[in-house]
Design an enzyme around this catalytic site. Structure first.
Site, PDB file in Angstrom:
ATOM      1  CE1 TYR A 150      -3.632   2.629   1.068  1.00 14.14           C
ATOM      2  CE2 TYR A 150      -1.726   3.471   2.167  1.00 14.14           C
ATOM      3  CZ  TYR A 150      -3.182   3.597   1.825  1.00 14.14           C
ATOM      4  OH  TYR A 150      -3.472   4.978   1.905  1.00 14.14           O
ATOM      5  CD  GLU A 209      -5.860   4.736  -0.658  1.00 16.61           C
ATOM      6  OE1 GLU A 209      -7.002   4.705  -1.539  1.00 16.61           O
ATOM      7  OE2 GLU A 209      -5.877   4.828   0.427  1.00 16.61           O
TER       8      GLU A 209
END
Lengths: 289, 387
Positions: free
Chosen positions: B108, B196
């Site tokens: 991530y 993101e």
């Protein structure tokens, strides 16, 4: 006494030849503020409502001395105007402009901090010490000299608190709108500290809203430092997550920034939290008696 | 503005971030053309602003071209209802069709504007494909978080810090640095508030690939991004919100509310919604007509509220400051000369010249109730809406 500004504060206005700048500079002057000069690049030599205009902040400050500046420069140039004021040695910046890109504020903040300058805003009504010095767009005549310090992220909610404390005969020391943007200058704690040390201030009204965690941090500070009573309001309990409620900073992101946590933290710290803005003045008065 | 995945991936591509080969399709025909150019297996992904697309059946894996075509036809036009979309749901108008990739592991990565430190914050996690808030709760040690100095930029040693936190030894330091610098570049150049990638996948060939892409941009920077106007066209927006924006109003339509609100100032507008809720009803909208509340703004606001069939009563709450209450009262009357209301109206004025303001409204013969304070106003509006 009061905080930040008083009758001897010498103020300039950046963006004084614009529509909002010229109107509000004149209003501030009429209120009694020492509005000593204005700045608009390329318009040096003009005069606005008897106030001389210069091309640069440096020049205006050299000629007239300036402790504070009120910025009405449009969003695309406002970050740069803040940096100009900070590097020219103006000690207090009140930036009224709404809509400055976050990136510009991120960079301007670094310059402001490096210079050790105080900044209020952006996207705020400004700062006023009742019956002494008004720097900003708030309606002057609702303010009355008195003992309540007000600090707020919102404009019209501040006016509600001011109006009620005036009507109830409490009056205000200084009212500070710290602004509705996520990246801004002085925060709740900076202002609370000043009110706590100010002899004129006997009680404090704090008006917060959804987004970020400044209210929670203020609650921590109040729990361990504040001896003066604090009344608070948090706007946005019914706001849907993920939507920006008018102010760029008023947004619930994921599980953070919601109103309930803020209300709980403030109550925990012994703050009287109001359900409605209508109750602000009355609650403050009860706390003082 | 929240960008669609395909829009964000275009930015990634420019910044040198590796993404899967893919094409956008708005119709079954476009999908067929896209599929013909791609090598199966494929993944068909709905382009809507909602998390949980996979669970809702809006992302489908297809082993063959035929399967991919069926998936595209299924997803195009479907109404997606997730936690984030609410009851009404979102209609899928386009799909992104990409070549599937093999996955060794998932990571991530995000860069977001952090309010507390007033600058960019990098967040990396060893747990990819999982909501970051979930990881923060369950396994905080799997998260690395640090501030980036926007003056200095993203340094090499900051990149190494992430690399050695992430690395399972399969991918190189240079790959990590290229990815991180690409993401920071997108963040700064696009005036983003968030970039993101969840997940970043490590392929069997040891490549780092952005499987998904979320980018949110700062609306305040619109003036230096002319390209955003075209991007916004691909977005679903409430027609009333678009109209309000054109009149300089801040308006947000809220689900399940019956009280239309018109207020000056964002904070007061939020507080008004809260007080309505306290009185047992729900606001139909957030509406800030601006601190001044001039006649044009008020007229446009009345028009928007009058057109909303959910609205059973309208509450006007104005604090008269620079613009005094008597002037605002006259403004309200002028606005109502050109907009016809069919629902009850409650007006609460406060501030300078409030007595004159109330008198002007009372003597105008306008069919409306005036209120002395906000609680009184909310009570009256709620009662009127229920009747």
């Amino acid at each position: 006494m009061a905080i930040l500004v008083n009758q001897s504060t010498r103020v300039i206005c950046q963006g004084i030849t614009g529509k909002a700048g010229s109107f509000h500079a004149a209003q501030c002057k009429a209120y009694g503020t020492q509005m000593v000069a204005g700045v608009t690049p390329g318009k040096g030599g003009e005069v606005v409502d008897g106030i001389p205009v210069y091309d640069t902040v440096r020049e205006a400050r050299r000629r007239h001395g300036a402790d504070a500046t009120m910025i009405f420069v449009p969003p695309f140039a406002a970050g740069d105007a803040i940096e100009e004021a900070a590097t020219a040695g103006v000690g207090l910046i009140a930036c009224i402009t709404e809509g400055i890109p976050q990136k510009d504020m991120m960079l301007a903040r670094r310059v402001v901090d490096d210079q050790g300058v105080r900044m209020i805003g952006p996207n705020c009504p400004g700062v006023i010490t009742s019956e002494e010095c008004k720097i900003g767009i708030m309606p002057g005549y609702i303010h009355k000299k008195g003992c309540i310090g007000i600090v707020s992220r919102s404009g019209t909610l501040t006016y509600e608190a001011v109006w009620q404390t005036t009507q109830l005969g409490l009056g205000q020391s200084t009212s500070v709108g710290i602004g509705g943007d996520p990246i801004h200058g002085m925060g709740f704690i900076d202002i609370l500290e000043q009110f706590e040390h100010d002899e004129q201030t006997r009680g404090i009204i704090l008006i917060g809203e959804i987004g970020g965690d400044e209210e929670e941090r203020a609650a921590d500070w109040i729990a361990s430092h504040a001896r003066k009573p604090v009344t608070a309001l948090i706007a946005g309990r019914t706001a849907p997550p993920g939507r920006r409620m008018g102010h760029a900073g008023a947004i619930i992101s994921g599980s953070s920034g919601g109103a309930e946590d803020k209300v709980a933290a403030l109550k925990e710290a012994g703050v009287a939290v109001c359900e409605s803005p209508t109750d602000l003045g009355r609650t403050m008065k009860e706390q003082l008696s | 503005m929240q960008l669609h995945e395909y829009q964000a991936k275009r930015l990634f591509d420019v910044a040198g971030i590796k993404v899967q080969t893919g094409l956008l399709a708005r119709t079954a025909k476009e999908a067929a053309r896209a599929i013909a150019k791609l090598t199966p297996p494929l993944v068909v992904k709905a382009q809507v602003h909602a998390g949980g697309r996979g669970k809702a059946g809006a992302i489908k894996f297809a082993q063959t071209a035929e399967e991919a075509q069926r998936a595209a036809e299924d997803i195009l036009g479907m109404t997606l209802r997730t936690k984030q979309t609410g009851q009404a749901g979102l209609v899928v108008k386009s799909v992104l069709i990409v070549e599937a990739s093999d996955i060794d592991s998932e990571l991530y990565l995000s860069i977001v504007t952090d309010r507390a430190s007033r600058g960019p914050m990098l967040i990396a996690s060893r747990a990819g494909g999982v909501d970051i808030e979930e990881t923060a709760e369950r396994d905080p040690d799997a998260i690395l978080k640090f501030e980036i100095d926007p003056v200095r930029g993203l340094t090499d040693h900051a990149c190494r810090r992430v690399h050695f936190f992430w690395s399972n030894g399969t991918f190189g330091m240079k790959d990590t640095a290229a990815l991180l610098k690409g993401v920071y570049d997108v963040y700064m150049r696009s005036d983003a508030t968030m970039v993101e990638i969840n997940p970043v996948v490590v392929t069997p060939e040891h490549e780092l690939l952005a499987l998904d892409a979320k980018v949110a941009t700062d609306d305040n920077a619109r003036f230096r991004h002319p390209e955003w106007e075209a991007w916004a066209k691909g977005h679903d927006r409430d027609a009333r919100e678009v109209e309000a924006e054109q009149h300089g109003l801040n308006y947000i339509k809220l689900p399940d509310g019956t009280i239309g609100c018109m207020v000056n100032g964002a904070g007061l507008a939020m507080a008004t919604m809260d007080v309505i809720k306290n009185h047992g009803a729900a606001p139909a909208n957030f509406l800030d007509v601006g601190g001044g509340a001039d006649v044009e703004a008020v007229t446009a606001a009345f028009r928007i509220l009058a057109a909303d069939s959910d609205v059973k009563a309208i509450l006007v709450n104005i604090f008269g400051g620079i613009m005094k209450c008597d002037i605002i009262a006259e403004g309200i009357l002028a606005a109502l000369g050109s907009v016809k209301l069919t629902v009850p109206l409650v007006v609460r004025l406060e501030g300078t010249n409030v007595e004159q303001g109330r008198r002007i409204i009372a003597e105008s013969g306008l069919d409306c109730e005036t209120a002395v304070d906000l609680s009184d106003a909310a009570e009256k509006a709620v009662a009127a809406a229920g009747a």
